[in-house]
Structures are given as structure tokens and as C-alpha cells.
Write a protein that holds these residues in place. Structure first.
Motif: not given
Length: 272
Positions: A160-176
Motif C-alpha cells: 500500500m502507498n501509505n505504508g500499510s500491509m506489506f508497504g514497507t516489506l522491501d526494506d528487506y532489500s537492504h542487508t543491514d
């Protein structure tokens, strides 16, 4: 004179067009924003229902104080809801019998109930809320061909564009970031579970090199399992020196990705 009049008419028309565009944009924003706020509010209510049930369970099972001030029945002094302890979701399951567990990742907005619909309509909750009403955001759901007890299963949710649900899941694209948020909690009605992230994958549905992770679910032979883990690690966009040493259940979280057309982003974790 005629030229000045024509200019005024053009300016008025431009002003009217700009105003119409502004009103339409505001309208479009509101019809998206308001339902999303309502949907998130409902999830907050469900969180409160679960928290209330577990507080009551804690009060019921917490040992009483003896005459000497020490707890009686000391073996049952650990209450539900504490770290590593089974949570209780009877009240949530009464609202929706499709409930399969509660997904939670610390320091993120991901804190949602997860459902599983019949195999005849595996994407039933793609645009339905927990109460089975229409919802653009939908509800996180376990995909086709597997359930929470399979060797491998996928939980899907919208980005979701507002960050809800899995809207921030791609933060896991950063190893740290992935290393700092390595543990994913998924509490079923029967047990507390923790999964350790070991891979994150970008793929394209229908692409020439599509990674068909959704076909690697359900019951897997040892050979299939080992090949799947190897493939996940080989194409992972993060570098984590960790993976299941033997056959452990794999949980995948999947959402849309905008790195390409029909993109998907998948986080893979094994149960610890």
C-alpha cells in the motif's frame, strides 16, 4: 478590446480547468485515503481484541499470592503474551473462522491477522477485510497449495502507498536492515513461532527468468527442499550468512514490487 476580452475568457477557462483538476485530485485522494484509514482502524480494533483476551488470560492464570507473599503454583507463573509464550486468539477466531495466525515484525507496521480461504478461491481475501467485506487493502492471506503447517508456505499482502500491509516489506532489500529485523513472529492459535530471515528476492511474474516461488510450497521432498533453499540464496538481493542447517519450515512474505512491470518482492525465513 476584443483581444483583451479573449484573453480574459482564456484565463477564466484555465482557472476553471485548474480548479476542476484540483477538486478531482482531492476527491480521488479522499476516496482512497478515507477507506484505507477505516481499514487500518479495523485492524487496530482486532489488535485490541487480541490484547484484551491475552490480558484476561494473564489475569486468570497468574499465580495468587500465598500467606507468605510468595506466588502459589509457581510453575504457571509465566503469562501469555510475554516473549516466547503462546498467545490466545479465541475471540479473533470467533469473528472469522478462516483465521490462521498473527503476523508481527518488531519495529515495523506489520502486525496483522492472517487468514486462509478454501482452495476453491485462494485469493478470496485479496480485496476483502477480516470481516469479509470489500476492502482495497485486503487481508494478509496464505496462498494456494499450502497452509501454516506445510514445509513451505507464502503469506501475501498488498504493497500500500501509505505504508500499510506489506508497504514497507522491501526494506528487506537492504542487508543491514534485514539483519536488524531478522526475526519474524507468526503466532498460530496453537503455538508461538519465530522465523529467521535468510533471503530476499526480486522477480517478475511472467518474466523470462521468473522465480516461481509460489510453486515451491506445500509438502517438499528433501531434494526439493534443499534445491529451493539453494535457489533462494543464489538469487537473494541481500547477503546473509545464515540458512537452515536441516529441513526447517520456510515462511515467505510476498508483495508487489515496482522495480519492474509485474514485479514481486519475496522475503524468505526459516523456523527456529
Amino acid at each position: 478590446m476584443k483581444q483583451n476580452k479573449a484573453k480574459k475568457i482564456i484565463l477564466v477557462l484555465l482557472a476553471v480547468i485548474c480548479a476542476a483538476v484540483l477538486v478531482y485530485s482531492l476527491y480521488q485522494g479522499l476516496i482512497i485515503y478515507i477507506p484505507q484509514k477505516q481499514e487500518q482502524h479495523r485492524f487496530s480494533e482486532l489488535q485490541q481484541i487480541a490484547e484484551q483476551e491475552n490480558r484476561e488470560e494473564k489475569d486468570r492464570t497468574e499465580p495468587s499470592q500465598g500467606d507468605n507473599g510468595r506466588p502459589q503454583n509457581e510453575s504457571s507463573s509465566t503469562s501469555a503474551g510475554e516473549a516466547g509464550q503462546q498467545l490466545h486468539f479465541d475471540d479473533i477466531a470467533k469473528i472469522n473462522s478462516d483465521f490462521r495466525g498473527w503476523l508481527r515484525i518488531d519495529d515495523t507496521i506489520i502486525d496483522y491477522p492472517v487468514v486462509k480461504s478454501p482452495e476453491s478461491d485462494p485469493e478470496y481475501y485479496l480485496h476483502r477485510d477480516f470481516d469479509k467485506n470489500y476492502s482495497f487493502s485486503g487481508t494478509p492471506f496464505i496462498g494456494a497449495g499450502a497452509d501454516e503447517n506445510s514445509d513451505a508456505f507464502v503469506i501475501y499482502a498488498h504493497k500500500m502507498n501509505n505504508g500499510s500491509m506489506f508497504g514497507t516489506l522491501d526494506d528487506y532489500s537492504h542487508t543491514d536492515w534485514a539483519k536488524q529485523h531478522a526475526d519474524i513472529e507468526f503466532d498460530t492459535p496453537d503455538e508461538h513461532r519465530v522465523y529467521r530471515v535468510f533471503a530476499a528476492v526480486q522477480t517478475q511474474v511472467g518474466g523470462e527468468d521468473e522465480f516461481k516461488y509460489y510453486e515451491k510450497t506445500g509438502k517438499l521432498s528433501d531434494k526439493e527442499y534443499n534445491a529451493f533453499v539453494k535457489e533462494l540464496r543464489d538469487i537473494s538481493v541481500i547477503d546473509i550468512d545464515d540458512c537452515p542447517a536441516n529441513k526447517k519450515q520456510i515462511l515467505m512474505l510476498s508483495t508487489c514490487s515496482y522495480h519492474t512491470e509485474n514485479g514481486r518482492f519475496v522475503v524468505a525465513a526459516y523456523r527456529i
